[in-house]
Design an enzyme around this catalytic site. Structure first.
Site, mmCIF file in Angstrom:
data_model
loop_
_atom_site.group_PDB
_atom_site.id
_atom_site.type_symbol
_atom_site.label_atom_id
_atom_site.label_comp_id
_atom_site.label_asym_id
_atom_site.label_seq_id
_atom_site.Cartn_x
_atom_site.Cartn_y
_atom_site.Cartn_z
ATOM 1 N N CYS A 4 84.957 101.046 40.515
ATOM 2 C CA CYS A 4 83.890 102.017 39.619
ATOM 3 C C CYS A 4 84.634 103.111 39.484
ATOM 4 O O CYS A 4 84.676 103.875 38.339
ATOM 5 C CB CYS A 4 82.719 102.230 40.430
ATOM 6 S SG CYS A 4 82.982 102.711 42.114
ATOM 7 N N HIS A 43 79.949 109.208 39.264
ATOM 8 C CA HIS A 43 81.227 109.584 39.803
ATOM 9 C C HIS A 43 81.784 110.816 39.227
ATOM 10 O O HIS A 43 81.882 110.559 37.935
ATOM 11 C CB HIS A 43 82.104 108.429 40.094
ATOM 12 C CG HIS A 43 81.734 107.554 41.160
ATOM 13 N ND1 HIS A 43 80.572 107.436 41.917
ATOM 14 C CD2 HIS A 43 82.273 106.287 41.571
ATOM 15 C CE1 HIS A 43 80.646 106.484 42.769
ATOM 16 N NE2 HIS A 43 81.566 105.665 42.505
#
Lengths: 357, 357, 357, 357
Positions: D155, D248
């Site tokens: 990710c 993120h």
């Protein structure tokens, strides 16, 4: 409905958090069009996009973002063109004067401010609970007003009262104790600093307990054509702020008039509907109260958007031997949607359908 | 007291969060010396430093950090040398067997586990509240035990009961409703995942309400020489987890027997002292209850370490018309110190002073 | 030292968060006595207890709590009696004028404000790093000042520079990149609202990157008796706010002049000491840099009070092939102790020992 | 497309957080139908509703909620009926065996697991970045497989690589340093306890830095028909966990081959499009990279759902004198949508359109 036929609304206090919820709820509304955004002199003259510190999910509607903010006064709003009514999300101290100005001049005011809530001739409306109280606005003509003000309950009251209504109707209520865990957004963007709430909670919210205790009795009271007679049960609140963005959670203990089992309470809540559902109003949730059977629900992050934020969610219904006919449960509602902007939009829809606007 | 004269204690369940609090509280203790650290077979054989996932403020005491963890069984603990008694912070299901093993063999057990709390011949002691209940341990000889078990209340009960005691004594209690906002540490290190609690709260804690409702009545009951007669008032709890590290906050509504003003309640709490203060026990806080007058206290992050975590802090005392003699307030206590390890250490001190150990 | 012999300090900006840290650090200080607390006109005249919104651990020292706050001006401070020097935690815009006023009048100023940091004749001192820069204060007499100003670095710079110093000395530095995760307290009590930071981070702190980039080179520069020649390596910062109360964490990537293994870097940091340690100054931590070997440290909640908040903690030292002699690690320091009040108190101690005060 | 014509997909690892994202993304998908949900033996046999601890926004799709979970094995999945391909969100250690089983048996595997990512004949695909790498799946026939595995990047890598691609194409890249602030969901529901992250951050994520450093070079490498030649620039990562639910955030420092101004970088990112946009794939965001000009964006809570979670958001682009052609900026992406399930769905759409499925 084509845009040209929609009712034109001005929004007073458009830049704050509740103001932003109004903007989102009025985006593509079936029968309303947001045509003026008004706020404090500091914001006036700026584009809405620049004046509002946008902080809710989703983007600013393109058209509103480009709209010029005007000062929240009758004169400034009228200069922008014809409007059919106003929504008010003004701070209470400003609302007192400004809302009256509009009502006097013949512009209906659908308000989320607390300024007029406890006035004898002003109703606090939850569409599903006391739509008949609307009629009292006619008394406001005695003030020399050509139109009227309809108010919203406080956000905490709203959640509580929706949960109480089916119980009051079916079993009667003697006593209510409520302990709240309220979201940060209830205090506004600048209301709670991060340093005071991280790894902490604040067991106090100014004036909140008084509001909850007073408003519930008025809203659950009966209108006899002349005045609203407050409900006669007793109510006590303890209000607390917790580190949650949106969604007020309330632990509610009730002494009922008549015996009711856990299942009867759940059933009464599940089948509860009101005028907004009957009239199929655009903002009415299908179910005003959603009852959940899981042992650990409702939870604010997960349940606050139930019914697009217009349903309250009830869980953990338990019989409670503390009282003869005791019952306790948890209720949760979205404080800036059902508890504020959404309830006001629903009130406006109701007022239109009932011929007041 | 020179180290050689201190009473030697083993700590069962030494690696968990409550275990760690015990370790810290026993560091440089006046009359106790922690001489054995015991835990699950998984930890046995490791250095304490490596077995415990140290997560409380301050460093692991150097000497304890280097100690070898042994299995929490009578045999393994005894192999380490002579001990005078044990503290137990074992999980309840393990405690049932292991604590009995020690008591049977003549080793007094001061326990924070819930396993034996509700047994007729086992006292749940809060030093300031019911030191006279200690005597019931003598009945445990009927089990064929050479020694006894003394238990702690549940952490939430502890805070509540300390607040109730002076009111029970002075005004009498008819009814108590409590709505809690409990800290994460109450569930242990792995109890609550970050994903479930961030921007959220969980309005449910397994078995907690039942414990609070039962334990309070037993502890506030009277010991007649033969048995403990539970207090006869009614109690109802609603327990909720919030995103706070340590410190349980409780909104408490009380119906008193006799009328009491806000100030009389505050005064009763302020002057409250108990046996630990009389006996000047090492872990006794100067004031078991600290009453604060600010409108927004107690708050967990700020107030949890009052009295080194052994005082509870009460605020927002208000008269409450919901009951004839109603009173409501907020109470807060450190759940792993006063609510667990600290209370147990105080119990051990009391048991020594009273000649039981 | 008896109280009568202690040096008397006034504290300008006493009510803010850094001001509160000063108050705590000066409680029972060996050689300083806090004799005047000064703040904005809004606070002047109130008791310190009422003027300060106390928000750090521990209680307000009794005596200070009762002290009357005076306005932060030379005239008002002097009226309170003789002082030997002042600490300043004033906002930068106020500091510019007020600090000069004191320096001109012959009162040494030990400042945490940024106002004078980058002036040629004003040193930014970290006791362990550049105590020799102190001497440049003599040049301030050219301003017509009878005394001088000594400044602190920005809190983020402080942590970074302490970590860099032993590497600069032993291996030389070519390039530094630092990405920060900074605590809320760095922005002050009202700096970050809870609504903006919950379940969020803010990847921007006004003016912070510029400060870090400039100050590090000045402090790590060399003083040739006439002027400070900034260090010649390159530095780039990216500064971000995260939801942590206290403790700035920094991910630091360095290109060294000379090759250094992971162990050599750790060793250089571990053995690092400076003048405050040599002189055994009261506020000097035993180890300015604590190196931890665990794979997941330092962590702000656990490590921020290392060395009473005066040590920085370094972990995860790794060789980094991105550069020929690359090294990367994490550093953490307490932003309002080492990064502010604590560093200033250490500077005052140094200035006294070196004969400047 | 009528339901009967949609491609039937099984989902392996359906109950975890990434599994749940797959379920939501496949609800009403234009060309795919989720026809089998498979998970660990512990979940097998249960309704999906009961097996999954649903924790993402929105409700479980009604039909999927009632579906029976089967064991994630070829045999068990096949027993449920014909499928066209599988999505895998299995834990890496399970994926190694199970994914091979499907590929061998002729069932294409679109995987989010890391098990096969670094194998020479397995592509890691980001539709906008390296769709030409797809072709290498043909080499997998040498393993004796009738079909193939296509993988997702980690990710964190995904967000980084999307941001790097337009810069690599237009200016060339010499060096990349990235410091991350990663969301809790990246560690799964049980990955991070609340006690370790509240008022804290963890400056370490197991294996993450290695993955980012390796995968970026492979994905940004060139496929010459025979093999993938990794990109030749240097990359260094420092990975940290912060108290954010999803999204993120990455601080990225880049040394470019050619000079580029702040505006040229912004322009390159803004105009960037790839094959998914050309082919108008159902899950392709209109803009893979959204560049924001506000000084304090992107922020995870506000920006993570940009492009329905499939766009990354870049802000604070600054020229950076640390390198000759230095540039730095912040990038943010939704780690379980673009960084996991969404990227895999896009890969499946691409594979269908390109004739691989």
């Amino acid at each position: 409905m084509s845009k040209v036929d929609k009712l034109k609304a001005a929004l007073l206090g458009a830049t704050g958090m509740v103001g932003q919820r109004f903007v989102k709820l009025l985006e593509n509304h079936e029968i309303f069009e947001l045509s003026v955004v008004a706020a404090s002199p500091m914001s006036a003259g700026k584009k809405y996009r620049d004046a509002a510190h946008w902080c809710i999910e989703g983007e600013i509607p393109e058209e509103i973002g480009e709209m010029k903010v005007v000062k929240a006064s009758l004169e400034d709003v009228k200069r922008e063109g014809q409007i059919d009514f106003v929504f008010s999300a003004l701070p209470s101290e400003v609302a007192k004067t400004v809302e009256a100005e509009f009502a006097k001049a013949g512009v209906p005011v659908i308000s989320d401010a607390s300024a007029y809530r406890m006035e004898d001739d002003v109703p606090i409306i939850i569409g599903e609970v006391n739509p008949d109280h609307l009629e009292i606005v006619k008394k406001q003509s005695r003030r020399g007003w050509k139109s009227f003000i309809i108010t919203n309950p406080n956000c905490t009251s709203n959640v509580l009262i929706l949960a109480l209504k089916p119980l009051q109707d079916q079993f009667g209520i003697k006593r209510v104790l409520v302990s709240t865990m309220q979201a940060l957004s209830g205090a506004g963007w600048f209301g709670v600093t991060s340093m005071e709430i991280l790894d902490n909670l604040i067991p106090y919210i100014k004036n909140e307990e008084e509001k909850v205790e007073r408003e519930a009795l008025k809203i659950l009271g009966s209108f006899d054509g002349a005045r609203i007679n407050p409900a006669s049960f007793k109510i006590s609140a303890s209000c607390h702020r917790v580190n949650v963005l949106e969604g007020h959670t309330e632990a509610i203990f009730i002494e009922l008039e008549a015996k009711a089992s856990r299942d009867e309470v759940a059933e009464a809540m599940r089948k509860f509907k009101g005028k907004p559902q009957e009239l199929n109003l655009p903002t009415a949730p299908e179910k005003p109260i959603i009852v959940r059977d899981e042992e650990d629900r409702p939870q604010p992050r997960i349940d606050r958007y139930a019914g697009k934020g217009m349903s309250i969610v009830v869980g953990r219904i338990r019989e409670d031997p503390i009282f003869e006919n005791g019952i306790k449960f948890i209720a949760l509602g979205h404080n800036t949607i059902r508890g504020a902007a959404g309830n006001a939009v629903l009130n406006a829809e109701l007022a239109v359908k009932e011929g007041y606007i």
